[in-house]
Design an enzyme around this catalytic site. Structure first.
Site, PDB file in Angstrom:
ATOM      1  N   ASP A  38       0.862  -1.182   0.000  1.00 45.45           N
ATOM      2  CA  ASP A  38       0.000   0.000   0.000  1.00 45.45           C
ATOM      3  C   ASP A  38       0.902   1.237   0.000  1.00 45.45           C
ATOM      4  O   ASP A  38       2.098   1.134   0.273  1.00 45.45           O
ATOM      5  CB  ASP A  38      -0.889   0.022   1.264  1.00 45.45           C
ATOM      6  CG  ASP A  38      -2.178   0.824   1.092  1.00 45.45           C
ATOM      7  OD1 ASP A  38      -3.269   0.213   1.033  1.00 45.45           O
ATOM      8  OD2 ASP A  38      -2.110   2.072   1.003  1.00 45.45           O
ATOM      9  N   ASP A  64       3.363   2.039  -4.539  1.00 41.90           N
ATOM     10  CA  ASP A  64       2.368   2.783  -5.309  1.00 41.90           C
ATOM     11  C   ASP A  64       2.140   1.967  -6.583  1.00 41.90           C
ATOM     12  O   ASP A  64       3.073   1.792  -7.387  1.00 41.90           O
ATOM     13  CB  ASP A  64       2.914   4.182  -5.641  1.00 41.90           C
ATOM     14  CG  ASP A  64       1.929   5.006  -6.462  1.00 41.90           C
ATOM     15  OD1 ASP A  64       0.999   4.429  -7.060  1.00 41.90           O
ATOM     16  OD2 ASP A  64       2.102   6.236  -6.504  1.00 41.90           O
ATOM     17  N   VAL A  65       0.909   1.477  -6.775  1.00 40.33           N
ATOM     18  CA  VAL A  65       0.664   0.558  -7.901  1.00 40.33           C
ATOM     19  C   VAL A  65       0.778   1.229  -9.268  1.00 40.33           C
ATOM     20  O   VAL A  65       0.788   0.545 -10.286  1.00 40.33           O
ATOM     21  CB  VAL A  65      -0.715  -0.151  -7.803  1.00 40.33           C
ATOM     22  CG1 VAL A  65      -0.785  -1.045  -6.590  1.00 40.33           C
ATOM     23  CG2 VAL A  65      -1.865   0.855  -7.827  1.00 40.33           C
ATOM     24  N   ASN A  91      -6.172  -5.056  -5.800  1.00 41.29           N
ATOM     25  CA  ASN A  91      -7.280  -4.436  -5.074  1.00 41.29           C
ATOM     26  C   ASN A  91      -7.194  -2.916  -4.991  1.00 41.29           C
ATOM     27  O   ASN A  91      -8.228  -2.247  -4.939  1.00 41.29           O
ATOM     28  CB  ASN A  91      -7.324  -5.026  -3.654  1.00 41.29           C
ATOM     29  CG  ASN A  91      -8.171  -4.185  -2.713  1.00 41.29           C
ATOM     30  OD1 ASN A  91      -9.406  -4.255  -2.721  1.00 41.29           O
ATOM     31  ND2 ASN A  91      -7.519  -3.341  -1.906  1.00 41.29           N
ATOM     32  N   TYR A 156     -15.050   6.327 -12.916  1.00 41.14           N
ATOM     33  CA  TYR A 156     -14.900   5.104 -12.113  1.00 41.14           C
ATOM     34  C   TYR A 156     -15.488   3.904 -12.875  1.00 41.14           C
ATOM     35  O   TYR A 156     -14.867   2.849 -12.965  1.00 41.14           O
ATOM     36  CB  TYR A 156     -15.609   5.309 -10.772  1.00 41.14           C
ATOM     37  CG  TYR A 156     -15.433   4.189  -9.769  1.00 41.14           C
ATOM     38  CD1 TYR A 156     -14.211   3.966  -9.148  1.00 41.14           C
ATOM     39  CD2 TYR A 156     -16.510   3.366  -9.431  1.00 41.14           C
ATOM     40  CE1 TYR A 156     -14.059   2.958  -8.205  1.00 41.14           C
ATOM     41  CE2 TYR A 156     -16.366   2.353  -8.485  1.00 41.14           C
ATOM     42  CZ  TYR A 156     -15.138   2.156  -7.875  1.00 41.14           C
ATOM     43  OH  TYR A 156     -14.994   1.147  -6.943  1.00 41.14           O
ATOM     44  N   LYS A 160     -13.524   0.550 -14.002  1.00 35.20           N
ATOM     45  CA  LYS A 160     -13.897  -0.776 -13.484  1.00 35.20           C
ATOM     46  C   LYS A 160     -14.394  -1.693 -14.608  1.00 35.20           C
ATOM     47  O   LYS A 160     -14.234  -2.910 -14.548  1.00 35.20           O
ATOM     48  CB  LYS A 160     -14.929  -0.632 -12.372  1.00 35.20           C
ATOM     49  CG  LYS A 160     -14.374   0.034 -11.105  1.00 35.20           C
ATOM     50  CD  LYS A 160     -13.180  -0.750 -10.542  1.00 35.20           C
ATOM     51  CE  LYS A 160     -12.676  -0.197  -9.226  1.00 35.20           C
ATOM     52  NZ  LYS A 160     -11.563  -0.985  -8.667  1.00 35.20           N
ATOM     53  N   THR A 193     -16.547   0.806   3.720  1.00 33.26           N
ATOM     54  CA  THR A 193     -15.125   1.127   3.864  1.00 33.26           C
ATOM     55  C   THR A 193     -14.951   2.649   3.763  1.00 33.26           C
ATOM     56  O   THR A 193     -15.891   3.372   3.446  1.00 33.26           O
ATOM     57  CB  THR A 193     -14.263   0.482   2.751  1.00 33.26           C
ATOM     58  OG1 THR A 193     -14.504   1.190   1.526  1.00 33.26           O
ATOM     59  CG2 THR A 193     -14.548  -0.991   2.576  1.00 33.26           C
TER      60      THR A 193
END
Ligand SMILES: NC(=O)c1ccc[n+]([C@@H]2O[C@H](COP(=O)([O-])OP(=O)(O)OC[C@H]3O[C@@H](n4cnc5c(N)ncnc54)[C@H](O)[C@@H]3O)[C@@H](O)[C@H]2O)c1
Length: 268
Positions: A38, A64-65, A91, A156, A160, A193
């Site tokens: 993360d 950092d992805v 994720n 978004y 996705k 979340t």
């Protein structure tokens, strides 16, 4: 044992909080050795400490992805330390809420960098190590916003939806290449979340009825009551159970498909 992951090595991105943390906890409980990554180092260490306190095997790497260099070094590190990789849970994600007309190109690209490029890079760097390791599973966290449209969430939804078909293409390519690597997408509904109190709170501008009193964030209890059969939001653990299933050999014939976990929100 159903959903057993003993002996498997897992990498979960965005694992400091929320769904990612629950996935890491559930995979460790199922017997996997888990590497949590993360950008939030403090909470990442908290998550690892909690898993270790329960007797699970876990360690943290700050990542950092969106950085290709970091992906290369994370996978090199896992090759050197764990000696292989069987499970990748892509994720890490962000949700930027804005109308199409008001969204800046910069925000649209920033969201894609995390949600789409992060998934692409993770898959690109994980496949060679998985191929060396043995039967493996890539699990990409999409969303019901990758299946149906949502006002105020176009960027978004676009990201996705891309994850959904990237997962299917990954499954095809691995099979065609003779690799024993499955790839599937998971589509959570409204899950309790912190994502809802982050940039997604801007959605309240176009949906004022969803706002908590006096707060600039969505009241997900009210949102769920209005849109989810049964009326409640899901908990991150309820997504993690699906992820553990896809990661385990119990899902050995599950490939290139979508696991929708939304308590029927998109079934109407
Ligand atoms: N909560 C929901 O209702 C819901 C619904 C559908 C899909 N999802 C998806 O589930 C995933 C997890 O979301 P969550 O709800 O747990 O949110 P969250 O905000 O609690 O957790 C996201 C985690 O990703 C990390 N992160 C963000 N950008 C990163 C980056 N560039 N590199 C590495 N880590 C990064 C954050 O630090 C955080 O720990 C996301 O992909 C999200 O889009 C969530």
């Amino acid at each position: 044992m159903l959903n057993d992951c003993s002996g498997k090595i897992a990498l979960v991105t965005g694992a400091a909080t929320g769904i990612g943390r629950s996935c890491a906890e559930a995979l460790a409980k199922a017997g996997a050795s888990v590497v949590l990554t993360d950008v939030d180092e403090t909470r990442l260490q908290d998550a690892v400490a909690a898993i270790s306190a329960e007797g699970g095997k876990a360690r943290a790497l700050v990542q950092d992805v969106t950085s290709e260099d970091t992906w290369a070094s994370v996978i090199d590190n896992i090759r050197a330390e764990e000696g292989g990789l069987n499970i990748l849970v892509n994720n890490a994600g962000i949700a930027v809420a804005s109308s199409i007309v008001e969204m800046s190109l910069e925000d649209f690209r920033r969201q894609n960098a995390v949600n789409v490029e992060g998934v692409f890079l993770g898959t690109k760097y994980a496949i060679p190590l998985m191929a060396e390791t043995g039967p493996s599973s890539i699990i990409n966290i999409s969303s019901i916003a990758g299946l149906v449209g949502a006002s105020g969430l176009s960027g978004y939804c676009a990201s996705k939806g891309a994850v959904r078909l990237f997962s299917k293409a990954t499954a095809m390519e691995c099979a065609d290449g003779g690799l024993n690597i499955r790839a599937n997408s998971v589509h959570p509904g409204i899950i309790d979340t912190e994502i809802w109190t982050k940039e997604i709170s801007a959605i309240t501008e176009s949906n004022p009825e969803m706002m908590s009193d006096g707060a600039n964030s969505i009241d997900i209890q009210a949102f769920s009551a209005a849109t989810v059969p049964g009326g409640r939001p899901g908990q991150p653990e309820e997504i993690a159970q699906g992820v553990v299933f896809l990661a385990s050999d119990a899902a050995s014939y599950v490939n290139g498909t979508e696991l929708v976990i939304d308590h029927g929100q998109t079934a109407r």
